[in-house]
Design an enzyme around this catalytic site. Sequence first.
Site, PDB file in Angstrom:
ATOM      1  CB  VAL A   1      -0.974   0.016   1.202  1.00  0.00           C
ATOM      2  CG1 VAL A   1      -1.971  -1.099   1.098  1.00  0.00           C
ATOM      3  CG2 VAL A   1      -0.219  -0.053   2.524  1.00  0.00           C
TER       4      VAL A   1
ATOM      5  CB  THR B   1       8.813   1.200   1.905  1.00  0.00           C
ATOM      6  OG1 THR B   1       8.633   0.042   2.713  1.00  0.00           O
ATOM      7  CG2 THR B   1      10.293   1.511   1.807  1.00  0.00           C
TER       8      THR B   1
ATOM      9  CE  LYS C   1     -13.480  -6.386  10.407  1.00  0.00           C
ATOM     10  NZ  LYS C   1     -14.077  -6.618  11.731  1.00  0.00           N
TER      11      LYS C   1
ATOM     12  CB  SER D   1     -14.903  -8.823  14.291  1.00  0.00           C
ATOM     13  OG  SER D   1     -14.222  -9.578  13.307  1.00  0.00           O
TER      14      SER D   1
END
Length: 809
Positions: free
Chosen positions: A395, A398, A758, A715
């Site tokens: 994503v 770095t 989610k 969850s």
Amino acid sequence: MAKDNQDIVEEISDLQEDNGLTDETQLQAIEDALPKVLSIMPLSTRPVFPGLALPLTFTGEDSLKRIKQIVEKENGFMGVVLRKNSEDEEDEDAGETDLYEIGTVFKVLRVVPMAPGTVQILGQGVNRFRKERSVLVKPSMRWEVKHLLEPKEKITSDLKAYMMAVSSEIKTLLKLNPLFKEQVNLVVSQLNYDAPGLTMDVISNLLSAEGDVLQELLETIDLQDRAKMLIRLIREELEMAKIQKKIQDQIEDSVSDQQKEFFLRKQLDAIKKELGIEKDDKDTEVEKIEKKLADKKLPKEVMKTVHDELNKLKTLNVQSPEFNVTRSYLETIADLPWGLFSDDNHDIKRAREILDEGHYGLKDVKELILEFLSAVIKRGKIAGSIICLVGPPGVGKTSIGKSVAEALNRQFFRFSVGGMRDEAEIKGHRRTYIGAMPGKLIQSLKRVGTSNPVIMLDEIDKIGTSFRGDPASALLEVLDPEQNATFLDHYLDVPYDLSNVLFITTANQLDTIPAPLLDRMEVIRLSGYILEEKVEIARQYLIPKQLREHGFEPGEIEFTEDALMLIVEKYAREAGVRNLEKQIRKIIRKVTLKLAESGEMDKEITKEDVSELLGKVIYRTEKLYDRSHPGVVLGLAYTSLGGATLYIESSAVKSKSGGFKRTGQLGSVMQESSEIAYSYIRSLLSEDKAATEFFDTYKIHMHVPAGATPKDGPSAGITMALSLYSLAKDKPVKDNLAMTGELTLTGKVLPIGGVKEKTIAARRVGISELIFPEANQRDFEELPDYIKEGLTIHFADYFEDVLKVAYKD
């Protein structure tokens, strides 16, 4: 009682004097008076040849008694015979079968006492003999023998030629091997072609061949055959001597060259020093270190240590190991950027431009980073600020760290702590160890050359522990703003100020990061990208980058919108964009191959081209069911790879006593959630006779696909409860609905984490209606509008709220 060994030796010595055996001139008439029966003394290493006087050593009480008998009663004559097995040397009582049958008559001339139980006999081999029969075995071995005298034959020209060859070979050997120079000179000077047998025997005594080979030579009676074998053995000795001389010459040449170079260098150094051209190595090293330190601003404590070590270095010998240790230590200190800082960029607009240039989307993340940077710029120092970037792989964690360094105009250094198990990697090794070196942090400062770089600690959630220490505990000092101003590396053993360093850590998840370490960091989450974002990232960043790497001009190959959406949906559905870049690279490589083979290529990549170039799709829809089934409910999960959807399936099996079974590699927390859901639904439906009878007569089997993937967490509580409720009531849940939330035994819905991840996972698979815990309403409202767009969200406080949504008409 047996006599003491030393007494026996003294008696032998007395007897040899009484019998006049010390006079070597009495050997003249020995051959005419050789006895027919001899006492036999075994030899272990090599046989004795006639003709040469030599010493023999014997040990043991039995051997001393035999020698006394030989000197006293047998006129000093004995037979010496080689053992067949030299390993039986310690065995004094060798059997007849252990000895060769041909030996040498040996005349004892002198007996010299040695250590207790040991005598040395000086004597001379007389002639060969062959065993006829054994006369006595115990207590001493005696044989009747046949003496093998040298044949009295005329010296032929062939035999004379052989003798000349022997003479030539032995002289050559003398030149190469001076160890037997005196003996060989004696033999060569007395070479007698009229007595070839005796001459060859004398030479044979000097050979170093194996015992069994020399025994074969001893047993060779024919003079020409003996001469042939002797020449062969001398040549073998000659080859061995050549090899030894070659090795010795190489060693001498090497030593000689080194000595010559050493003396020349010493003379050169002395001349240069006398002329003032050059100083010695020690002065040069000291000056180099002092020159490096001249521009550095060392703290007083460090300066004192440096002065002490420099004074120590001046007193040490250059060849001393301690000299190299001290020099390396001082060079490390001198190479560190004491008091050297890069000038920070105070233009926050420029910082925003740099972040936007390198990253698409992530508006919330960029805002948090810019807020952080503005605070750093305002107060002029970093103190109290450690950033932790958390998110799935690919994503851009770095690359964001690099952009932060560029935005601040600071040097950037990254190293991974994933899998690190040794505390010394962080804090260095103490100088008492051979090969000691400072830790990664000090090394990074030495490499970047400033005291205020941006240092990224990658994969901090994967740091390990071992018997070598706990690196996570060592990082506590590094990442604590109250302590890192006086960071003490074990190698340096002086404090170094790390408070000006901006530390950025990265992790895929926070669960495995120790709580004290996590407490020191400001967490910024990177949740991943939705489909539209990944398409734009591919268009603006990944495609131009891959075209450039493969030698194409910008825009030379175009991807259609449909093609990019197909790649994202079917081949690169992960939260990050790393796999997306791999798929684009794969397509461009195939285009490059086609261009190389045919000279033609597709300038536009369409949806159909993607299917042809990438082959079978990797990801099919995460929706397993086209229509709703009782007992099947779609849930939302959060993993280290981002958000995901997962089904909860429940079915009933006829049983006498009921029961509850779970499968799907569920972790302990998830198993507890399923038990809570089962108990709660039974309690909720306790007034419903049909439902109660259902649970009493059916065994419930709950499964969470895929079975090969481990799962855990609380969850899925409301999802499991709704699955059981749906099965018990035989009522399927409404389509296009997903949910997440922890459930208690009273039906209370508790908050969960990973709301953004989610939500993105639900959008990715086309789910438009979601149920979240009421306590997470604020988390959802803070999400960007482009993520919330098109979604219908329900917030549940109790399980009854879930039922209202699931069965709403």
